[in-house]
Design an enzyme around this catalytic site. Sequence first.
Site, short mmCIF file in Angstrom:
data_model
loop_
_atom_site.label_atom_id
_atom_site.label_comp_id
_atom_site.label_asym_id
_atom_site.label_seq_id
_atom_site.Cartn_x
_atom_site.Cartn_y
_atom_site.Cartn_z
N SER A 51 -0.45 35.75 34.60
CA SER A 51 -0.03 36.77 35.57
C SER A 51 1.36 36.41 36.07
O SER A 51 1.83 35.29 35.83
CB SER A 51 -0.98 36.79 36.77
OG SER A 51 -0.68 35.73 37.66
N ASP A 52 2.04 37.34 36.74
CA ASP A 52 3.26 36.90 37.41
C ASP A 52 2.84 36.26 38.73
O ASP A 52 1.67 36.32 39.14
CB ASP A 52 4.25 38.06 37.60
CG ASP A 52 5.67 37.52 37.74
OD1 ASP A 52 5.84 36.30 37.98
OD2 ASP A 52 6.63 38.30 37.61
N TRP A 53 3.79 35.66 39.38
CA TRP A 53 3.50 34.85 40.57
C TRP A 53 2.73 35.67 41.62
O TRP A 53 3.27 36.60 42.21
CB TRP A 53 4.82 34.35 41.17
CG TRP A 53 4.67 33.50 42.39
CD1 TRP A 53 4.13 33.85 43.59
CD2 TRP A 53 5.08 32.13 42.54
NE1 TRP A 53 4.17 32.82 44.47
CE2 TRP A 53 4.75 31.74 43.85
CE3 TRP A 53 5.69 31.21 41.69
CZ2 TRP A 53 5.03 30.46 44.34
CZ3 TRP A 53 5.96 29.94 42.19
CH2 TRP A 53 5.63 29.58 43.49
N GLY A 54 1.49 35.29 41.80
CA GLY A 54 0.69 35.94 42.85
C GLY A 54 0.31 37.38 42.55
O GLY A 54 -0.25 38.07 43.41
#
Length: 747
Positions: free
Chosen positions: A285-288
């Site tokens: 995933s991308d950050w968060g």
Amino acid sequence: MSRKFLQIIGASLLLSLSISSLYAQKKKLAQKVDSILHLMTLEEKIGQLNQYNDDQAATGPVTQDNDKIGQIKRGQVGSLLNCVGVARTRSWQKVAMQSRLKIPLLFGQDVIHGYKTTFPIPLGEASSWDLDAIESSARVAATEASASGLHWTFAPMVDIARDPRWGRVMEGAGEDPYLGSLIAAARVKGFQGNRLGDLNSMMACVKHFAAYGAAIGGRDYNSVDMSDRLLWEVYLPPFKAALDAGAVTFMNSFNDLNGVPATGNAYLQRTILKGKWGFKGFVVSDWGSIGEMINHGNVKDGYEAALSAITGGSDMDMESRNYKNSLAKLVADKKVPIALIDDAVRRILLKKFELGLFDDPFKYCNEEREKAALNNPEHTRIARSVAAKSIVLLKNENNILPLSKNTKTIAFIGPLVKALKQNKGFWDVEVPGVDSEHIVSQWQGLKNKIGATTNLLYAKGCEIEGDDKSGFGEAIAIAKQSDVVVLSIGERRDMTGEAKSRSNIGIPGVQEDLLKELLATGKPVVVLINTGRPLVFNYTADHATAILYTWWLGSEAGNAIADVLFGDVNPSAKLPMSFPVSVGQIPIYYSHFSTGRPATDDKNRIYNSSYNDLSIFPKYEFGYGKSYTSFEYSKLQLSKKKIKQTETIEVSVTIANTGKYDGDEVVQLYLRDRVGSIVRPVQELKDFKKTSLKAGESKVIQFKIDKQKLSFYNQLLNWVAEPGDFDIMIGSSSRDIRVKDSFELIN
Ligand code: BGC
């Protein structure tokens, strides 16, 4: 039996042997993965899907967590990011070795435009249109980063970008899917090298899947709403090209696409990527971004977010902790079948095997190798050459450039002349024990180049931002004493990058006012524009004597700029994005449709799709860039004027270097499908060749046109070439078309 026949038999035997040994190897690895998977508890499986930030740097909002060590010891973490250097990675790997199954950690990092040796920002590098150079820069980055303990780079970013207000334009290859696809593949090959598991290879991570570059209004993290046609024809091709080049991981994106966040988007990640395209690696995933789906508003809490992400095809959770907090419950509640978790874990474990980490978790931790890789003069040489190839010559009135090495006095003015770190651009890895002294400032670069008889004067003139003009006087005074002024202006390196969207993309502060004053001295002024994005700078464009668009060039910026200024390197770069005249034109790109009332700049225009108060043309178009020499195009020849779907046309064109200098030209081939069942763009780049020509030399450049180049996605999203007439345009930029012809595709 002839010798040739025996050779063919021998070669095919070897091929089938190597295919079958590859197959056997794959099977063996899959068995190894399964044997570990069988030993794992659900908690340990979920652990492999969990990635945390180390505290060395933060590239997103950090969650305070004082128990990372404990979680790694319990096998609850599969990967760390922002953790660099042999010493640091080794110490974390030692912690992982205290876990029950001793599954090694993966270390990921944004190695975007170099590691210790920094290269031009990717958009700058894309201006080189030099795929070998681009691959070599990624190769150097991977050599250094892997020697420094890293296994995985979060690059290349392959998002097509047509809105320079979006700060992340700096990280991609610009507006065009064809150029973008070739560059995506070159970068993947550069990062991954010959084989995953080689000591100087690192996993590439193609990002951001997908369509992030079309964020509405150029605002970072914003929504994306687009047609399937645009998605398939423009935004997806670079991802597919990266995958075909062997990319083993993908990162999804922050945006929603037509209302579904990319992170939970099963159409993107399962139907297209893992389904239609057969991707066998894993998606992070991308950050968060898993947790951020709550803010998007399509899930209510972390539990639903984890459900949406795992069913949507996200394998690893970067920093959101929702997998860690909710997956076990989702399995217990029978919302998530264990097979889904197993599939994600398998994908990740397989990469750990392929990297060789199960054989030796400390394989990439060797201080000697790290030291050698981070101090390799060959890397510096490559960085200088790539940087010089990335500088775009926008203007050169009276052929003021190249400057003579015997110029008596040069006034070198501007807030960026003596800057060090600014040259590094946005994505800068703080490598322990390595500092800015490894950067060649522009001042130093010129000093290195000029002879003993040249007098180099300096004044800062002003800051990058603010309205203080108190330094103008000193700058004007030295300009008056000089034969030529070189003015280095632009943005701060952190003005273009992630979360750096801007609505005003002019040259900041009073820098253009300073230019005005310097021009008033009557001296010629050569302007260097340092930035990460296409800026709007009409005053400079219209009045400066010469302009070099230098982007952010990296560690060797100073030397590369001097190479170009003094003609040791003849500029050959071409813009990979259209440069608007005004923010009001955005989004602006060359491969637009014609419309029912085609736009013109005709003064009497009325009832057509132009602006009433603005040209429809960019200030500088896609593919534009000058040289110190001149090129003439002639003798366009097509081998056929009519082809069937199965046939190809051989195209040849003669390019002559008609100027005084040796130089490189990027010969660009554009096509237009005159009538399509779906409206076709007025021009599409379909091929290009970068070629070197000595002064006075001519060369015949050849291209091939086949069905592939004539195809597009029709209404049913089938990739088809429709019979009809096509225009072929070959030139030095998308607007500077020098030779044209047409041909017909028949059934
Ligand atoms: C960016 C990614 C990056 C990640 C890790 C995110 O904010 O969008 O491109 O790889 O942070 O640093």
